[in-house]
Design an enzyme around this catalytic site. Structure first.
Site, mmCIF file in Angstrom:
data_model
loop_
_atom_site.group_PDB
_atom_site.id
_atom_site.type_symbol
_atom_site.label_atom_id
_atom_site.label_comp_id
_atom_site.label_asym_id
_atom_site.label_seq_id
_atom_site.Cartn_x
_atom_site.Cartn_y
_atom_site.Cartn_z
ATOM 1 N N HIS A 30 2.931 -3.485 6.109
ATOM 2 C CA HIS A 30 3.722 -3.511 4.881
ATOM 3 C C HIS A 30 5.211 -3.751 5.130
ATOM 4 O O HIS A 30 5.950 -4.031 4.184
ATOM 5 C CB HIS A 30 3.570 -2.194 4.114
ATOM 6 C CG HIS A 30 2.177 -1.886 3.691
ATOM 7 N ND1 HIS A 30 1.428 -2.725 2.899
ATOM 8 C CD2 HIS A 30 1.382 -0.804 3.955
ATOM 9 C CE1 HIS A 30 0.237 -2.184 2.692
ATOM 10 N NE2 HIS A 30 0.180 -1.024 3.327
ATOM 11 N N ASP A 66 -7.852 -3.348 6.342
ATOM 12 C CA ASP A 66 -7.258 -2.103 5.852
ATOM 13 C C ASP A 66 -7.530 -1.961 4.356
ATOM 14 O O ASP A 66 -7.632 -2.956 3.635
ATOM 15 C CB ASP A 66 -5.746 -2.158 6.114
ATOM 16 C CG ASP A 66 -5.053 -0.833 5.946
ATOM 17 O OD1 ASP A 66 -4.878 -0.400 4.791
ATOM 18 O OD2 ASP A 66 -4.653 -0.224 6.966
ATOM 19 N N HIS A 68 -5.553 -1.147 2.140
ATOM 20 C CA HIS A 68 -4.394 -1.598 1.380
ATOM 21 C C HIS A 68 -4.074 -3.054 1.725
ATOM 22 O O HIS A 68 -4.162 -3.455 2.884
ATOM 23 C CB HIS A 68 -3.189 -0.714 1.682
ATOM 24 C CG HIS A 68 -3.425 0.737 1.386
ATOM 25 N ND1 HIS A 68 -4.004 1.593 2.304
ATOM 26 C CD2 HIS A 68 -3.189 1.467 0.277
ATOM 27 C CE1 HIS A 68 -4.109 2.800 1.773
ATOM 28 N NE2 HIS A 68 -3.624 2.751 0.543
ATOM 29 N N ASP A 148 -8.504 3.470 6.974
ATOM 30 C CA ASP A 148 -8.549 4.039 5.631
ATOM 31 C C ASP A 148 -9.638 3.418 4.765
ATOM 32 O O ASP A 148 -9.853 3.860 3.629
ATOM 33 C CB ASP A 148 -7.187 3.959 4.943
ATOM 34 C CG ASP A 148 -6.518 2.604 5.067
ATOM 35 O OD1 ASP A 148 -7.211 1.639 5.445
ATOM 36 O OD2 ASP A 148 -5.305 2.514 4.809
#
Length: 275
Positions: A30, A66, A68, A148
Site C-alpha cells: 500500500h 492478499d 486487500h 489475511d
C-alpha cells in the site's frame, strides 16, 4: 521498513540468478512514493519489480493474493507497459479500490465476495491467473502472498486454507520464471506463522508432520493477539502446520469474474482478426 525494501531488492537480484526467493517480511503493497499507507511505510514490491526491470527484464507480472487490493503497486506502474498487475482481493474491503480491471493498461482486478473457499480460488487460478501468465508471457514474477486471506484472520472474511495457497504458489513457480515471493498482510499470528513457515517448507520440498513437535506447539500456545479472543484460538492452529482443505460451491459471482476475462479475450481476438 528500509530493510524490508532492501530484502526485496536482494530477492529480485537473486531470483534473476536462477533462484526462487521467499521474503516473508516483504509485501508492503500500500505504500506510496509520497506517504505511508495501510501499515506500509515504503512499497517493497515496487522495488522488487524495479530491480527486475533494471536488471534487463522486459515484462514483469505482479500477482497479489492478499485480502486487500494492492493499490500502491498498481498505481506505481500506471502507464508502464512493462508491468502487469493482477490482484485477487475481498470486495468492499479497505482500501476500497480495485473494483474493475483495465486490461488495456495491464491492470487486472478481481474483487471476490466474502467467504471465498478453496474451490473458488482454484477456479480463479485455473481460469484467470495461469492463462493470463501464459498469454502475456512475462519474464519475471513478483508474488504477494498475504496471510489475511486465510480463514480465521480478523481483518477479512476470506476463508482459504494455507494448503490452497501453497499449491497456487507452487504452480506459479512451475512456470520456470525468476520469481520473488513476498509475505504481505496477516493479523492472526497463528495462521500467519503456520502459513509462512509452511511456504518455506513447500518451496524447499520438505515433508510436513501430521502433528507439530512439542516445542513448536508450546511456542504457538504462548502467542497472544488483541484481535482474537483466547476461546477462539483453534486447537489445529497450535498442533498442525497444514490446514484442512476448505472446499465449497463456486458461486455466480466467481463465474461472472471469469466470464469478464473471457469476454476481454474474445474482444481482443476479434480486433486482431479484423486488423
Amino acid at each position: 521498513a528500509s530493510m524490508t525494501v532492501g530484502g526485496s531488492i536482494l530477492s529480485a537480484e537473486l531470483a534473476s540468478k536462477g533462484h526462487v526467493v521467499f521474503h516473508p517480511s516483504g509485501g508492503t503493497h500500500h505504500g506510496r512514493s509520497d506517504r505511508a499507507s495501510g501499515f506500509c511505510y515504503f512499497n517493497d514490491p515496487v522495488f522488487a519489480i524495479l530491480t527486475f526491470l533494471k536488471g534487463g527484464r522486459e515484462k514483469v507480472m505482479y500477482i497479489d493474493f492478499d485480502a486487500h487490493h494492492g493499490d500502491g503497486v498498481e498505481d506505481a506502474f500506471l502507464g508502464d507497459d512493462r508491468v502487469t498487475t493482477l490482484s485477487i482481493h475481498e470486495a468492499e474491503r479497505w482500501p476500497f479500490t480495485g473494483t474493475r480491471s483495465r486490461p488495456e493498461e495491464g491492470i487486472f482486478n478481481f474483487a471476490v465476495p466474502a467467504h471465498l473457499n478453496d474451490t473458488e480460488f482454484e477456479r480463479l487460478l485455473e481460469e484467470i491467473v495461469l492463462p493470463l501468465i501464459d498469454g502475456l508471457g512475462p519474464d519475471a514474477l513478483v508474488l504477494c502472498c498475504g496471510a489475511d486471506c486465510l480463514a480465521g484472520d480478523p481483518l477479512s472474511k476470506m476463508e482459504l486454507s494455507n494448503v490452497a495457497l501453497w499449491d497456487a504458489v507452487e504452480r506459479l513457480i512451475d512456470r520456470g520464471l525468476p520469481t520473488v515471493i513476498l509475505g504481505g498482510g496477516g493479523y492472526n499470528p497463528w495462521t500467519v506463522t503456520r502459513y509462512w513457515a509452511g511456504m518455506w517448507g513447500r518451496i524447499c520440498g520438505r515433508e510436513f508432520p501430521e502433528r507439530l513437535p512439542v516445542a513448536a506447539t508450546e511456542y504457538l500456545r504462548a502467542m497472544e493477539c488483541d484481535l482474537i479472543d483466547e476461546e477462539d484460538v483453534e486447537e489445529a492452529w497450535l498442533t498442525t502446520i497444514a490446514d484442512q482443505p476448505r472446499p465449497g460451491p463456486v458461486r455466480p459471482e466467481i463465474d461472472a469474474l471469469i466470464a469478464s476475462v473471457h469476454k476481454v479475450d474474445a474482444r481482443t481476438k476479434e480486433t486482431h482478426e479484423l486488423a
